[in-house]
Write a protein that holds these residues in place. Structure first.
Motif, short mmCIF file in Angstrom:
data_model
loop_
_atom_site.label_atom_id
_atom_site.label_comp_id
_atom_site.label_asym_id
_atom_site.label_seq_id
_atom_site.Cartn_x
_atom_site.Cartn_y
_atom_site.Cartn_z
N ARG A 28 0.95 -1.38 -0.06
CA ARG A 28 0.12 -0.14 0.12
C ARG A 28 0.75 1.23 0.01
O ARG A 28 0.27 2.27 -0.66
CB ARG A 28 -0.98 0.06 1.34
N ALA A 29 1.74 1.35 0.78
CA ALA A 29 2.84 2.41 0.76
C ALA A 29 3.49 2.67 -0.49
O ALA A 29 3.71 3.96 -0.71
CB ALA A 29 3.77 2.17 1.94
N ILE A 30 3.92 1.85 -1.10
CA ILE A 30 4.70 2.14 -2.40
C ILE A 30 3.68 2.09 -3.65
O ILE A 30 4.42 2.48 -4.84
CB ILE A 30 5.91 1.13 -2.49
N GLY A 31 2.53 1.80 -3.46
CA GLY A 31 1.73 2.08 -4.38
C GLY A 31 1.38 0.83 -5.41
O GLY A 31 1.42 0.92 -6.77
N CYS A 32 1.68 -0.46 -4.90
CA CYS A 32 1.42 -1.65 -6.01
C CYS A 32 0.66 -2.58 -5.17
O CYS A 32 0.09 -2.63 -4.04
CB CYS A 32 2.72 -2.10 -6.20
N SER A 33 0.16 -3.63 -5.64
CA SER A 33 -0.57 -4.84 -5.21
C SER A 33 0.26 -5.67 -4.35
O SER A 33 1.70 -5.94 -4.44
CB SER A 33 -1.35 -5.53 -6.32
N ARG A 34 -0.26 -6.56 -3.46
CA ARG A 34 0.50 -7.21 -2.71
C ARG A 34 1.23 -8.44 -3.62
O ARG A 34 2.28 -8.84 -3.41
CB ARG A 34 -0.23 -8.00 -1.77
N ALA A 35 0.45 -8.89 -4.53
CA ALA A 35 0.83 -9.80 -5.48
C ALA A 35 1.93 -9.43 -6.40
O ALA A 35 3.21 -10.09 -6.60
CB ALA A 35 -0.27 -10.39 -6.52
N SER A 36 2.14 -7.89 -6.69
CA SER A 36 3.09 -7.41 -7.29
C SER A 36 4.36 -7.23 -6.64
O SER A 36 5.53 -7.42 -6.97
CB SER A 36 2.82 -6.18 -8.15
N LEU A 37 4.24 -7.03 -5.36
CA LEU A 37 5.17 -7.03 -4.27
C LEU A 37 5.90 -8.21 -4.04
O LEU A 37 7.17 -8.39 -4.36
CB LEU A 37 4.66 -6.43 -2.90
N TYR A 38 5.05 -9.19 -3.96
CA TYR A 38 5.79 -10.75 -4.14
C TYR A 38 6.50 -11.16 -5.14
O TYR A 38 7.39 -11.48 -5.06
CB TYR A 38 4.56 -11.77 -3.97
N ARG A 39 5.87 -10.78 -6.62
CA ARG A 39 6.73 -10.90 -7.68
C ARG A 39 8.18 -10.25 -7.60
O ARG A 39 9.10 -10.80 -8.07
CB ARG A 39 5.99 -10.62 -8.89
N LEU A 40 8.05 -8.87 -7.13
CA LEU A 40 9.24 -8.08 -7.32
C LEU A 40 10.34 -9.01 -6.64
O LEU A 40 11.45 -8.96 -6.82
CB LEU A 40 9.17 -6.68 -6.63
N PHE A 41 9.95 -9.34 -5.33
CA PHE A 41 10.91 -9.98 -4.35
C PHE A 41 11.19 -11.38 -4.79
O PHE A 41 12.46 -11.72 -4.95
CB PHE A 41 10.42 -10.10 -2.99
N GLU A 42 10.38 -12.35 -5.32
CA GLU A 42 10.66 -13.29 -5.87
C GLU A 42 11.57 -13.38 -7.27
O GLU A 42 12.29 -14.48 -7.35
CB GLU A 42 9.35 -13.93 -6.15
N GLN A 43 11.44 -12.38 -7.76
CA GLN A 43 12.16 -12.55 -9.08
C GLN A 43 13.60 -12.10 -8.87
O GLN A 43 14.71 -12.46 -9.41
CB GLN A 43 11.77 -11.21 -9.84
N ARG A 44 13.84 -11.70 -7.47
CA ARG A 44 15.22 -11.72 -6.97
C ARG A 44 15.53 -12.78 -5.88
O ARG A 44 16.68 -12.32 -5.22
CB ARG A 44 15.30 -10.25 -6.20
N GLY A 45 14.93 -13.77 -5.88
CA GLY A 45 15.19 -14.70 -4.87
C GLY A 45 14.92 -14.49 -3.51
O GLY A 45 15.57 -15.24 -2.77
N LEU A 46 14.06 -13.62 -3.37
CA LEU A 46 13.77 -13.18 -1.89
C LEU A 46 12.55 -13.54 -1.63
O LEU A 46 11.42 -13.49 -2.23
CB LEU A 46 14.34 -11.74 -1.67
N SER A 47 11.89 -13.24 -0.35
CA SER A 47 10.64 -13.26 -0.14
C SER A 47 10.56 -12.04 0.89
O SER A 47 11.43 -11.57 1.92
CB SER A 47 10.25 -14.32 1.10
N VAL A 48 9.41 -11.30 0.89
CA VAL A 48 9.19 -10.02 1.55
C VAL A 48 9.22 -10.41 3.15
O VAL A 48 9.94 -9.75 3.84
CB VAL A 48 7.52 -9.43 1.44
N ALA A 49 8.69 -11.41 3.63
CA ALA A 49 8.71 -11.69 5.01
C ALA A 49 10.18 -11.84 5.40
O ALA A 49 10.71 -11.36 6.75
CB ALA A 49 7.77 -12.91 5.23
N GLU A 50 10.87 -12.59 4.92
CA GLU A 50 12.31 -12.93 5.25
C GLU A 50 13.27 -11.45 5.16
O GLU A 50 13.99 -11.46 6.10
CB GLU A 50 12.91 -14.19 4.21
#
Length: 308
Positions: A230-252
């Motif tokens: 919400r703070a950066i202006g994207c959906s949660r699914a998009s945020l997950y993809r951003l991190f997954e594309q870099r081999g990361l998870s948001v929670a980690e």
């Protein structure tokens, strides 16, 4: 911190060394029965660590796809081979520049003789922020980088840290690691080419914004992937993809930022560990202690004691 196989019985040294790296398959490749290895490690409060590694002939295979680190390597003595990607093979030795290894991707290393190498372990997020959306193109796990003037300065710093690191106090070690982190990330930023497509640029902007927000709100126990999105202006699914594309998870990543901050705060003896837990976004002191031990191998109290 220094670990060496010399502390184990001769017939147990390889098994002892292997036990230190549970995420890596290893075998001894020398014909004799002896085995010797040692590592001097110094960790910074930003998650970046230095290791001076001396290793007997060994074959290793990285198989854990959830490793959230990357390594920058400079070989000092001897050589070892790396097999990765679609049948790509490279031999790394002295004078061959610096080598970026993605521990998230499958790779195998092999040496027939002993070697010595300096390794800089870097959080994946830090590498992607420095180098852009694709630090290692294609399916490979290794990228060789040239010996620029800054790379030579960085190598000098690594050698100095290997020579003098055992004799400095914790405050001096922290200052040395801050200098090493700055040199390393500045060197990597030199290979960040602007993405030609607006979509890629937007993705990099969102990822960098998410990382900055997480660092700024690391004390917020209510910080979640939803809140970041919400703070950066994207959906949660998009945020997950951003991190997954870099081999990361948001929670980690949130957890890593909080615990690295905890290491910084533990240097201040006037702060109680309960207060530090709150400043790192943990309402529960027990949960903070367990998470800290999983990441750093010791409790917050024990880590604080090592500083004295």
């Amino acid at each position: 911190m220094r670990v060496t196989t010399e502390t184990a019985r001769a017939d147990e040294r390889f098994d002892f060394w292997h036990s230190l790296f549970p995420r890596i398959e290893m075998r001894h490749t020398a014909r004799d029965d002896g085995y010797g290895a040692a590592a001097l490690t110094c960790a910074g409060d930003d998650g970046i660590a230095f290791t001076d590694l001396v290793c007997a002939p060994t074959a290793s295979r990285f198989f854990d796809g959830r490793v959230d680190d990357m390594q920058l390597c400079a070989v000092v003595e001897g050589q070892f081979g790396v097999a990765h990607g679609q049948d790509e093979r490279e031999w790394l030795g002295p004078g061959s520049g610096l080598h970026l290894l993605d521990c998230h991707r499958p790779a195998q290393t092999h040496s027939e003789t002993s070697y010595r190498a300096y390794h800089i372990t870097l959080p994946r997020a830090a590498v992607y922020r420095a180098m852009g959306s694709d630090p290692i193109a294609g399916t490979g796990a290794l990228r060789s980088l040239p010996d620029t003037p800054l790379a030579l300065l960085l190598k000098d710093q690594l050698g100095a840290l290997a020579r003098h690191g055992p004799n400095v106090n914790p405050a001096e070690a922290a200052a040395a690691m801050t200098l090493l982190s700055g040199l390393t990330l500045t060197y990597l930023q030199g290979f960040n080419t602007a993405a030609p497509r607006a979509g890629k640029r937007l993705g990099e902007t969102h990822f960098a914004s998410a990382c900055r927000l997480i660092e700024a709100r690391r004390d917020d126990a209510g910080l979640t992937a939803d809140a970041v999105a919400r703070a950066i202006g994207c959906s949660r699914a998009s945020l997950y993809r951003l991190f997954e594309q870099r081999g990361l998870s948001v929670a980690e990543h949130i957890r890593a930022v909080r615990l690295n901050h905890g290491r910084v705060l533990l240097r201040e003896p006037r702060l109680g560990i309960g207060d530090i837990a709150l400043r790192c976004g943990y309402d529960d002191l027990s949960a903070f202690g367990k998470a800290f031990r999983r990441r750093f191998g010791m409790s917050p109290r024990d880590w604080r004691m090592t500083l004295s």
